[in-house]
Write an enzyme that holds these catalytic residues in place. Structure first.
Site, PDB file in Angstrom:
ATOM      1  N   CYS A 113      -0.088  69.357  30.855  1.00 13.92           N
ATOM      2  CA  CYS A 113       0.571  69.350  32.170  1.00 13.92           C
ATOM      3  C   CYS A 113       0.258  68.094  32.987  1.00 13.92           C
ATOM      4  O   CYS A 113       0.944  67.805  33.970  1.00 13.92           O
ATOM      5  CB  CYS A 113       0.163  70.579  32.962  1.00 13.92           C
ATOM      6  N   HIS A 273       1.653  69.901  40.210  1.00 10.80           N
ATOM      7  CA  HIS A 273       2.006  70.662  39.009  1.00 10.80           C
ATOM      8  C   HIS A 273       2.212  72.120  39.409  1.00 10.80           C
ATOM      9  O   HIS A 273       1.461  72.661  40.220  1.00 10.80           O
ATOM     10  CB  HIS A 273       0.862  70.545  37.995  1.00 10.80           C
ATOM     11  N   ASN A 303       6.480  77.352  34.735  1.00 11.64           N
ATOM     12  CA  ASN A 303       5.624  76.209  34.390  1.00 11.64           C
ATOM     13  C   ASN A 303       6.286  75.430  33.246  1.00 11.64           C
ATOM     14  O   ASN A 303       6.358  75.921  32.125  1.00 11.64           O
ATOM     15  CB  ASN A 303       4.245  76.742  33.976  1.00 11.64           C
TER      16      ASN A 303
HETATM   17  N1  ACO Z   1       2.685  91.659  33.296  1.00 11.28           N
HETATM   18  C1  ACO Z   1       1.886  92.677  33.658  1.00 11.28           C
HETATM   19  N2  ACO Z   1       0.568  92.661  33.514  1.00 11.28           N
HETATM   20  C2  ACO Z   1       0.028  91.540  32.982  1.00 11.28           C
HETATM   21  C3  ACO Z   1       0.795  90.450  32.571  1.00 11.28           C
HETATM   22  C4  ACO Z   1       2.180  90.537  32.753  1.00 11.28           C
HETATM   23  N3  ACO Z   1       3.009  89.534  32.391  1.00 11.28           N
HETATM   24  N4  ACO Z   1      -0.023  89.491  32.081  1.00 11.28           N
HETATM   25  C5  ACO Z   1      -1.273  89.979  32.184  1.00 11.28           C
HETATM   26  N5  ACO Z   1      -1.249  91.219  32.716  1.00 11.28           N
HETATM   27  C6  ACO Z   1      -2.375  92.106  32.995  1.00 11.28           C
HETATM   28  C7  ACO Z   1      -3.596  91.774  32.175  1.00 11.28           C
HETATM   29  O1  ACO Z   1      -3.534  92.373  30.896  1.00 11.28           O
HETATM   30  C8  ACO Z   1      -4.700  92.347  33.028  1.00 11.28           C
HETATM   31  O2  ACO Z   1      -4.782  93.735  32.803  1.00 11.28           O
HETATM   32  P1  ACO Z   1      -6.224  94.481  32.697  1.00 11.28           P
HETATM   33  O3  ACO Z   1      -6.849  94.241  34.065  1.00 11.28           O
HETATM   34  O4  ACO Z   1      -5.856  95.874  32.421  1.00 11.28           O
HETATM   35  O5  ACO Z   1      -6.958  93.760  31.608  1.00 11.28           O
HETATM   36  C9  ACO Z   1      -4.192  92.149  34.453  1.00 11.28           C
HETATM   37  O6  ACO Z   1      -2.794  91.934  34.354  1.00 11.28           O
HETATM   38  C10 ACO Z   1      -4.853  90.982  35.158  1.00 11.28           C
HETATM   39  O7  ACO Z   1      -4.858  89.877  34.267  1.00 11.28           O
HETATM   40  P2  ACO Z   1      -5.424  88.469  34.696  1.00 11.28           P
HETATM   41  O8  ACO Z   1      -5.308  87.536  33.536  1.00 11.28           O
HETATM   42  O9  ACO Z   1      -6.756  88.640  35.332  1.00 11.28           O
HETATM   43  O10 ACO Z   1      -4.377  88.069  35.823  1.00 11.28           O
HETATM   44  P3  ACO Z   1      -4.432  86.869  36.800  1.00 11.28           P
HETATM   45  O11 ACO Z   1      -4.345  87.359  38.178  1.00 11.28           O
HETATM   46  O12 ACO Z   1      -5.539  85.903  36.459  1.00 11.28           O
HETATM   47  O13 ACO Z   1      -3.041  86.129  36.471  1.00 11.28           O
HETATM   48  C11 ACO Z   1      -2.292  84.186  35.259  1.00 11.28           C
HETATM   49  C12 ACO Z   1      -2.799  85.638  35.171  1.00 11.28           C
HETATM   50  C13 ACO Z   1      -0.975  84.222  36.014  1.00 11.28           C
HETATM   51  C14 ACO Z   1      -2.090  83.668  33.861  1.00 11.28           C
HETATM   52  C15 ACO Z   1      -3.315  83.333  36.021  1.00 11.28           C
HETATM   53  O14 ACO Z   1      -4.603  83.558  35.505  1.00 11.28           O
HETATM   54  C16 ACO Z   1      -3.008  81.845  35.948  1.00 11.28           C
HETATM   55  O15 ACO Z   1      -2.082  81.371  36.530  1.00 11.28           O
HETATM   56  N6  ACO Z   1      -3.866  81.064  35.258  1.00 11.28           N
HETATM   57  C17 ACO Z   1      -3.791  79.590  35.258  1.00 11.28           C
HETATM   58  C18 ACO Z   1      -2.593  79.049  34.526  1.00 11.28           C
HETATM   59  C19 ACO Z   1      -2.685  77.531  34.475  1.00 11.28           C
HETATM   60  O16 ACO Z   1      -2.964  76.874  35.451  1.00 11.28           O
HETATM   61  N7  ACO Z   1      -2.496  76.941  33.293  1.00 11.28           N
HETATM   62  C20 ACO Z   1      -2.721  75.511  33.173  1.00 11.28           C
HETATM   63  C21 ACO Z   1      -1.524  74.751  32.903  1.00 11.28           C
HETATM   64  S1  ACO Z   1      -0.585  75.345  31.554  1.00 11.28           S
HETATM   65  C22 ACO Z   1      -0.619  74.166  30.266  1.00 11.28           C
HETATM   66  O17 ACO Z   1      -1.431  73.301  30.218  1.00 11.28           O
HETATM   67  C23 ACO Z   1       0.393  74.314  29.199  1.00 11.28           C
END
Ligand code: ACO
Length: 346
Positions: A113, A273, A303
């Protein structure tokens, strides 16, 4: 002092829009969860004729038209991507052929990214040495070809798109004021995608994809999207990445502001980003920049990795938001890990 200045911007998004409602039929998720946790409402999915190099070339044409620069005048093409339809030739060489930039040398950079900001830094240094050169910096991805459509943790996050900028030399005080780039390979396991030669019949071949617009329902398997058993799709420990992204971007922003002798409230626009709206609001609070100054388009495109920053530049530019002399901060964080921040006087 000569600085790299953005003379024109362009972007190109595939036609097909995949909404959160459609994803509800595919994996155990909901529009409510995706919107609240990420800010994403829909994303674009590339079909035939919208391969990475094709949308990259279209974004480049639009940037060149705005800059008033012809393809023959382009000296270098730098494409940030991790999802080119070929590993060799590089996506940049495919773009060169597509637009007819016969006098350029062209190469790709792999920095997830952060790739577009890495590319801008290279372009800034190139024009410092050769102020008359025009450099195309592009970020382009076809991430729909490389996500596991059965993994709700990732498939709801990503989309396809391309953005481009023409960079030239300028000695009037405009352009890149400061840049800070970083990477840390030790944390690579938290966000990665194994290599996958795109013509391997056992994995996705974008050329053979059916047009998603022709399908009644979005059915990744039938449309030729990746099989889920080959291990070559994006894998991410979201929570860990989130924590690292906020801290790392804040640190790089602090450093780049210090290098430029500026403070957060002096920034006119943040063009960041787009990975998660919560990360962006969090960042704004930490560095003292109000939400209204943070350009957001993640709700439309999700993204798009290397493409998010140049698409944001192009949309903000074409909406007339960026005024000559404005101080613009861009920042990114991605797999590798890679991250960085840059300040530009528009
Ligand atoms: N729908 C419903 N529930 C979901 C989904 C979904 N699509 N995805 C995950 N969950 C669930 C999980 O299983 C988890 O359930 P559990 O508590 O029973 O285990 C719950 O939701 C919470 O999951 P988290 O991973 O803690 O959710 P979080 O609030 O952290 O959000 C996310 C997840 C959106 C991925 C976030 O962590 C994020 O944005 N991370 C950073 C992404 C990023 O910056 N990436 C870098 C660039 S990408 C690249 O380089 C290609």
């Amino acid at each position: 002092m000569i600085r790299g200045v953005i003379e024109g911007t362009g972007s190109c998004l595939p036609e097909y829009q995949l909404t959160n409602d459609q994803l509800e039929k595919l994996v155990d998720t909901s529009d409510e969860w995706i919107t609240a946790r990420t800010g994403i409402a829909s994303r674009r999915i590339a079909g035939p004729g919208e391969e990475t190099s094709k949308i990259a070339a279209e974004a480049a044409r639009r940037a060149m038209a705005m800059a008033g620069v012809t393809a023959e005048e382009i000296a270098t093409i730098i494409v940030g991507t991790m999802t080119s339809e070929t590993t060799m030739p590089s996506c940049a060489c495919l773009v060169q052929k597509e637009i007819g930039a016969v006098n350029a040398f062209a190469f790709d950079i792999s920095a997830a990214c952060t790739a577009f900001i890495y590319g801008l830094e290279l372009a800034d240094n190139m024009v410092k040495a050769y102020p008359d050169r025009k450099i195309l910096v592009i970020g382009a991805e076809n991430l729909s070809a490389r996500v596991n459509w059965q993994d709700r943790n990732t498939c709801v996050l990503f989309g396809d798109g391309a953005g481009a900028a023409v960079v030239g030399g300028d000695d009037t005080g405009r352009g890149v004021l400061a840049t800070r780039l970083f990477s840390d390979g030790r944390l690579g396991d938290l966000l990665y995608m194994n290599a996958a030669p795109s013509m391997n019949p056992h994995i996705n071949n974008p050329y053979e994809k059916t047009d998603p617009a022709e399908a009644e329902d979005f059915d990744p398997a039938r449309l030729g999207f990746p099989r889920t058993d080959n291990g070559s799709y994006i894998k991410m420990s979201g929570r860990e990445v989130f924590k690292n992204a906020v801290l790392a971007m804040e640190d790089s922003i602090d450093k780049v502001l210090e290098d430029a002798g500026l403070s957060g409230p002096e920034i006119d626009w943040i063009l960041p980003h787009q990975a998660n709206i919560r990360i962006l609001h969090n960042l704004g609070e930490r560095i003292g920049v109000p939400k209204e100054k943070i350009f957001i388009n993640i709700h439309k495109y999700g993204n798009t990795s290397a493409a998010t920053v140049p698409i944001a530049f192009d949309e903000a530019n074409r909406q007339g938001l960026l005024k000559k002399g404005d101080l613009i901060l861009t920042c990114a964080f991605g797999g590798g890990f890679t991250w960085g921040a840059e300040i530009i006087r528009w």
